[in-house]
Design an enzyme around this catalytic site. Structure first.
Site, PDB file in Angstrom:
ATOM      1  N   LYS A 108      20.873  27.064  14.477  1.00  0.00           N
ATOM      2  CA  LYS A 108      21.894  26.848  15.505  1.00  0.00           C
ATOM      3  C   LYS A 108      21.708  27.942  16.541  1.00  0.00           C
ATOM      4  O   LYS A 108      22.005  29.105  16.284  1.00  0.00           O
ATOM      5  CB  LYS A 108      23.289  26.923  14.878  1.00  0.00           C
ATOM      6  CG  LYS A 108      24.380  26.392  15.784  1.00  0.00           C
ATOM      7  CD  LYS A 108      25.723  26.367  15.078  1.00  0.00           C
ATOM      8  CE  LYS A 108      26.469  27.651  15.325  1.00  0.00           C
ATOM      9  NZ  LYS A 108      27.912  27.537  15.057  1.00  0.00           N
TER      10      LYS A 108
ATOM     11  N   GLN B 100      35.333  24.762  19.031  1.00  0.00           N
ATOM     12  CA  GLN B 100      34.470  25.707  19.736  1.00  0.00           C
ATOM     13  C   GLN B 100      33.126  25.123  20.153  1.00  0.00           C
ATOM     14  O   GLN B 100      32.602  25.464  21.209  1.00  0.00           O
ATOM     15  CB  GLN B 100      34.240  26.926  18.841  1.00  0.00           C
ATOM     16  CG  GLN B 100      33.555  28.085  19.522  1.00  0.00           C
ATOM     17  CD  GLN B 100      33.748  29.362  18.736  1.00  0.00           C
ATOM     18  OE1 GLN B 100      34.750  30.045  18.881  1.00  0.00           O
ATOM     19  NE2 GLN B 100      32.803  29.688  17.881  1.00  0.00           N
TER      20      GLN B 100
ATOM     21  N   ARG C 120      24.399  34.297  17.963  1.00  0.00           N
ATOM     22  CA  ARG C 120      25.784  34.630  18.289  1.00  0.00           C
ATOM     23  C   ARG C 120      26.018  34.255  19.749  1.00  0.00           C
ATOM     24  O   ARG C 120      25.083  34.005  20.504  1.00  0.00           O
ATOM     25  CB  ARG C 120      26.075  36.126  18.089  1.00  0.00           C
ATOM     26  CG  ARG C 120      25.886  36.669  16.687  1.00  0.00           C
ATOM     27  CD  ARG C 120      26.636  35.904  15.622  1.00  0.00           C
ATOM     28  NE  ARG C 120      28.079  35.872  15.754  1.00  0.00           N
ATOM     29  CZ  ARG C 120      28.928  36.618  15.028  1.00  0.00           C
ATOM     30  NH1 ARG C 120      28.473  37.475  14.134  1.00  0.00           N
ATOM     31  NH2 ARG C 120      30.243  36.478  15.173  1.00  0.00           N
ATOM     32  N   SER C 121      27.278  34.239  20.158  1.00  0.00           N
ATOM     33  CA  SER C 121      27.564  33.856  21.547  1.00  0.00           C
ATOM     34  C   SER C 121      27.047  34.896  22.533  1.00  0.00           C
ATOM     35  O   SER C 121      26.679  34.572  23.660  1.00  0.00           O
ATOM     36  CB  SER C 121      29.059  33.631  21.748  1.00  0.00           C
ATOM     37  OG  SER C 121      29.796  34.737  21.298  1.00  0.00           O
TER      38      SER C 121
ATOM     39  N   GLU D 134      27.159  29.661  25.444  1.00  0.00           N
ATOM     40  CA  GLU D 134      25.983  29.263  24.688  1.00  0.00           C
ATOM     41  C   GLU D 134      25.170  28.175  25.382  1.00  0.00           C
ATOM     42  O   GLU D 134      24.336  27.523  24.774  1.00  0.00           O
ATOM     43  CB  GLU D 134      26.393  28.829  23.281  1.00  0.00           C
ATOM     44  CG  GLU D 134      27.054  29.987  22.527  1.00  0.00           C
ATOM     45  CD  GLU D 134      27.417  29.648  21.096  1.00  0.00           C
ATOM     46  OE1 GLU D 134      27.227  28.479  20.696  1.00  0.00           O
ATOM     47  OE2 GLU D 134      27.888  30.544  20.384  1.00  0.00           O
TER      48      GLU D 134
ATOM     49  N   ASP E 136      31.425  22.865  15.349  1.00  0.00           N
ATOM     50  CA  ASP E 136      31.924  24.152  14.866  1.00  0.00           C
ATOM     51  C   ASP E 136      33.369  24.233  15.322  1.00  0.00           C
ATOM     52  O   ASP E 136      33.654  24.478  16.493  1.00  0.00           O
ATOM     53  CB  ASP E 136      31.113  25.316  15.431  1.00  0.00           C
ATOM     54  CG  ASP E 136      31.689  26.677  15.027  1.00  0.00           C
ATOM     55  OD1 ASP E 136      32.641  26.714  14.214  1.00  0.00           O
ATOM     56  OD2 ASP E 136      31.193  27.704  15.525  1.00  0.00           O
TER      57      ASP E 136
ATOM     58  N   LYS F   7      24.167  34.603   9.873  1.00  0.00           N
ATOM     59  CA  LYS F   7      24.150  35.434  11.075  1.00  0.00           C
ATOM     60  C   LYS F   7      23.777  36.851  10.663  1.00  0.00           C
ATOM     61  O   LYS F   7      24.514  37.499   9.915  1.00  0.00           O
ATOM     62  CB  LYS F   7      25.520  35.432  11.754  1.00  0.00           C
ATOM     63  CG  LYS F   7      25.929  34.093  12.350  1.00  0.00           C
ATOM     64  CD  LYS F   7      27.336  34.151  12.906  1.00  0.00           C
ATOM     65  CE  LYS F   7      27.719  32.865  13.629  1.00  0.00           C
ATOM     66  NZ  LYS F   7      29.138  32.894  14.079  1.00  0.00           N
TER      67      LYS F   7
END
Length: 431
Positions: free
Chosen positions: A391, A163, A369-370, A205, A242, A340
């Site tokens: 991240k 990903q 998050r995306s 992202e 990831d 998260k």
């Protein structure tokens, strides 16, 4: 003391054009807070519930008016009258009002929106920046960024299995310099891809999403970009991945299917062999979700083989949940947790997870998050907790850059006391 006098939620949009929840908190002193909740594309099955309406006539069923109404009609009456600085009390009241183990009644997206907006209002009331209000006088560590510059898996429409492929500018002396290094590698990668006749469109992202031949090729082009930018892979800049392996785990066979590699039916042990091979060939310092979230035996094997020299991050594995993390710590699984806020649903529980990780010698990586927005709360959380790593996407798309810009402001405000640890933020592995 400043009493909450009103809480109001509305439906707004995230970076993918999907609805999400925005919450505003008003107090008698005039202090005000606003926050927007993020949303994930690849989600762990044990995450707190993100409440969606399911009405196909609105936003293809992805509306969040039920969550919005839960804030305005259920949560607001419950917390109006609270002291805005009573973060733990407010979070606890919402958890009790929901009454489910996964926040499935009110929705984690409703509860989190209120939790974050309350923190912003409290910081406004006491006249402090959010990171200082949440973290106190010792909040001074800028996080090492994990920059997702090639997107694959469920974050992009291409044939790359993994990903995210990330760069980590650990050799920079300051956060500001780490951002410069990351941006230069990002632009160098665009040139490398262009010269190869590959697509330079970006994914969710902000990273590039080219149709590469394999996961290995993604790592190879990043190495080429690092060198083109004038840096040394494995010295100035390391790599991270990831894998999000739950996305290509076949539950029926209990095996892993790597379509991009042309390899299907891989066992957990074969996946671990593959990672070990990649780590020998490339300067990989971090691997996230290398095995399926329920493949604890596989994670145990991965930790035994690579846990002393590679950061092994649990995202879907731990879902920012202290019960899951405690189990992982007890069993010696992974050595890091991804944080998260919307996986667990309140700031209080988020901070508890970070503290538990640190006490056990695990690292903590604060993450976006995306589906993101202009909200930059996680930047302040990273500094408030001295988490050491963040991240939050690539060097494009304002929803990603907003977090980096907030961290640049914080570093500038901290001045000489600002700390950027770089490679030292990976304190539990040998490098």
């Amino acid at each position: 003391m400043s009493t909450i006098i009103d809480v109001y939620a509305r439906e707004v949009l995230d970076s993918r054009g999907n609805p999400t929840v925005e919450v505003e908190v008003y107090t008698e002193s005039g202090a005000f807070g606003r926050a927007i909740v993020p949303s994930g594309a690849s989600t762990g099955e044990h995450e707190a519930v993100e409440l969606r309406d399911g009405d196909k006539s609105r936003y293809l069923g992805k509306g969040v008016m039920n969550a919005v109404n839960n804030v305005n009609e259920a949560i607001a009456p419950e917390i109006v009258g609270f002291d805005v600085t009573d973060q733990a009390g407010i979070d606890r009241a919402m958890i009790e009002l929901d009454g489910t183990p996964n926040k499935g009644k009110l929705g984690a997206n409703a509860i989190l929106g209120v939790s974050m907006a309350v923190a912003h209002a409290a910081a406004d009331f006491v006249g402090l920046p959010l990171y200082r209000y949440l973290g106190g006088f010792n909040a001074k560590q800028l996080p090492t960024p994990m920059m997702n510059i090639i997107n694959g898996g469920s974050h992009a429409d291409n044939n790359v299995d993994f990903q995210e492929f990330m760069i980590l500018p650990v050799g920079a002396p300051t956060f500001k310099e780490s951002i410069r290094m990351g941006a230069e590698v990002f632009h160098a990668l665009k040139a490398v891809l262009h010269d190869k006749g590959l697509n330079t469109a970006v994914g969710d992202e902000g990273g590039f999403a080219p149709n590469l031949g394999s996961n290995r090729e993604a790592l190879e082009v990043i190495i080429e970009a690092i060198e083109k930018a004038g840096y040394k892979a494995g010295e100035n800049v390391f790599l991270g991945m990831d894998v999000a392996s739950s996305e290509f785990y076949n539950k029926e066979t209990g095996k892993y299917d790597l379509a991009g590699e042309g390899r299907t039916g891989l066992t957990s042990a074969e996946m671990v062999d593959f990672y070990e091979e990649l780590c020998k060939d490339f300067p990989i310092i971090s691997i996230e979700d290398g095995l399926d979230e329920n493949d604890w035996d596989g994670h145990k094997l991965l930790t035994e083989r690579l846990g002393d020299k590679v950061q092994l991050v649990g995202d879907d594995l731990f879902v920012t949940n202290t019960q899951k993390l405690a189990e992982g710590i007890e069993k010696g699984i992974s050595n890091s947790i991804l944080i998260k806020v919307n996986q667990i649903g309140t700031l209080t529980e988020t901070f508890e997870a970070i503290e538990m990780a640190k006490r056990a010698g695990y690292t903590a990586v604060v993450s976006h998050r995306s589906g993101e927005t202009e909200d930059a709360t996680i930047a302040d959380i990273a500094v408030a907790t001295n988490a050491g790593q963040i991240k939050t996407g690539s060097m494009s798309r304002t929803d990603r850059i907003a977090k980096y810009n907030q961290l640049l402001r914080i570093e500038d405000e901290l001045g000489e006391i600002a700390v950027y640890d770089g490679i030292k933020s990976f304190y539990n592995i040998k490098r």
